[in-house]
Design an enzyme around this catalytic site. Sequence first.
Site: not given
Length: 654
Positions: A350, A397, A379, A401, A399, A480, A526
């Site tokens: 993000c 991911q 992570r 946005h 991912d 979420k 997200h």
Amino acid sequence: MSAQDVTITLPDGATKTVAAGTTIADFVKTQIGPGLAKAALFATIDGAEVDLSRTLDRSAKLAIFTTKNPESLDLVRHDAAHIVASVVQRLFPGTQVTIGPTTDDGFYYDFARDTPFTPEDLERIEQAANEEIRADHPFVRKEVSKDEALALFERLGEKFKLEIIEDIFAKGATTLTLYSHGDWTDFCLGPHGPSTGRVGVIKLLSVAGAYWRGDHRNAQLQRIYGTAFFTQKDLDAWMTQQEEARKRDHRKLGKELDLFAFHPAAPGAVFWTANGTMIFTILAGAMRRLCLSNGYAEIKTPLLYNKMLWEKSGHWGKYRENMFLILDPEADDTLAVEDRASFSLKPMNCPSHHLFYEMKRRSYRELPLRLHTQDVLHRNEATGVLSGLTRVRQFQQDDAHIYLMESQITDEVKRLAAMIAKVYAAFGLEFTAKFATRPEQKIGDDALWDRAEAALRAALEETGLPYELKPGDGAFYGPKIDFDVADSIGRKWQLGTIQLDYVAPERFELGYIGPDNNEHRPVVIHRAIYGSFERFIGILIEHYAGNFPVWLAPEQVRILPVHDRHLAWAEEVQARLLAAGLRVDVDRSRSKLGAQIRDAQLAKIPYALVIGDKEVEAQGVSPRKHGTGKDADLGLQTLDAFLAVIQPEAEIPY
RNA sequence: GCCGAUGUAGCUCAGGGGUAGAGCAGCUGAUUCGUAAUCAGCAGGCCGGCGGUUCGAAACCGCCCAUCGGCUCCA
């Protein structure tokens, strides 16, 4: 009917009249029949679960539950938890009891004891527990006052129980219900079965550490996991089923099918083999196409950032423990590690996307601006949580946005829900939605959260999807919707997510120029559909038990020449299938056909093509379909006929 | 990170204070074979790492690493 009589309505609508104060057990024996009286385990009065020893004091609806009702299994497992606790305290004096609830598959009981239980202890406890079943002690119910309860558990020296009792009465209870069997007593809401003998069989499974009240700052307790069934046969069936589940463990199949590996030099990071990489890239490509057709742009951003970015995004305050820090070699080494850090690997995409967004002036005409990324994330997960592909330290991911105006949230969430449904359907995964609201650890004020939660919830309502509420389960920057999927053997996994974020646009001072020529603040969504590629592939391996559909199978076709003289045609067939875009190998070993077929079956390759004299003669192939037993041989056919079968199956379905 | 268990050949696993074992896979040779394993031979290991106990350790003890089952956390 006298004034002291009550009318009892049974589930079939029949009514019976008995004297008030009759126990349910007596009622069943005299009014319904001794057969049911013997089989009964518990009852409900107007829907509330009660013991059979309870009396009928008012007119009500009564239902009787026996081993035939699925709800009863949960009851005997609760009985089993009491039984285990009682024998543990007998076998290991000085052990304190805490709580012992049931779970989906059985039950556990948490004990406070300095010395951990060994596997041998577990065997002894299991044996003693099953003896307790044979002893057939009745469960006796008794209600006591707070003072009586405190006096009893004070005398027993059960300090965890005293703490629970204080809580129960603090929440407004007026009495506590005790249940005894033999000479052992615990309190709980009940109900319990009539006696220990009705439990059937207890099997203890494992022992593990668990924190008192689930808080890692509290005392560590010894948790004994077990299960119980009405019969040994049911238990055996369950054990067999567990064994089957272990066979499709993605870590086991990953080795057997040569999909991925780990090395101690890089704990929590995957080595993808050629086979595994094939699956990974197919999924990545499919998601790219889906995103492109839904108006996304794919971008790539740096992996390593100056810590000033993390301070700005809020990760430095809330997420630093999980970040891999790069220490400044010039820094004073008396400083704390986080003060010596100058850079960190990104744990999320993000902030990178926010930087990308703010690199130039944005117009409302660009919105929704959908940025998709499949970059590598790191992570620093605690060592104890790493597990195969489902919990790793380095992952990617699918991912994205999405930067948009508040008025666009509903449409966008609906679009996302449609994408998610389409993708999961392609794998035959059933899903459920969960709406998660603000957690305790959060950034942003309550007014902002109120708006974010209201907007996301309204959008979710509009999709018409059923959902479940998870208060306090949101991300630290916003509410979420999480999507849980169930795999082919019913296990639940959290995969996709849609997160609404009003906080980041504030922190990054994101803006767009509106039709009024003024600057406005966008909102960010997200979202991920697979979640992480690693976890998703792990789930797919287990879902399919390694039997991938043709479009995902790393090797789609293996050609098996019966004899060396068939190699020329085999290679010709391979070339033509490769030209058609299929993934094809030729088995060049000089093994017998039976062995070649066995190898292809064990590798779970969707099609094996047998090529011998007949096939060379006819310039055709004899396909054999994986996993279809006696009907596997599809018979001699032309290459075109085979292509007509396999090509639709090789197409990516979304 | 915490509690417990485990770590022996590429894989699956025996063994266990006194010279390291099997099956499969691999390699070599023979076999050319029609729908789930052809036969024979060969090779392969600092028994996870480091320290300790012992005449002697793969085995016993300690620490570390990794993995597994849980807890806390989570895509």
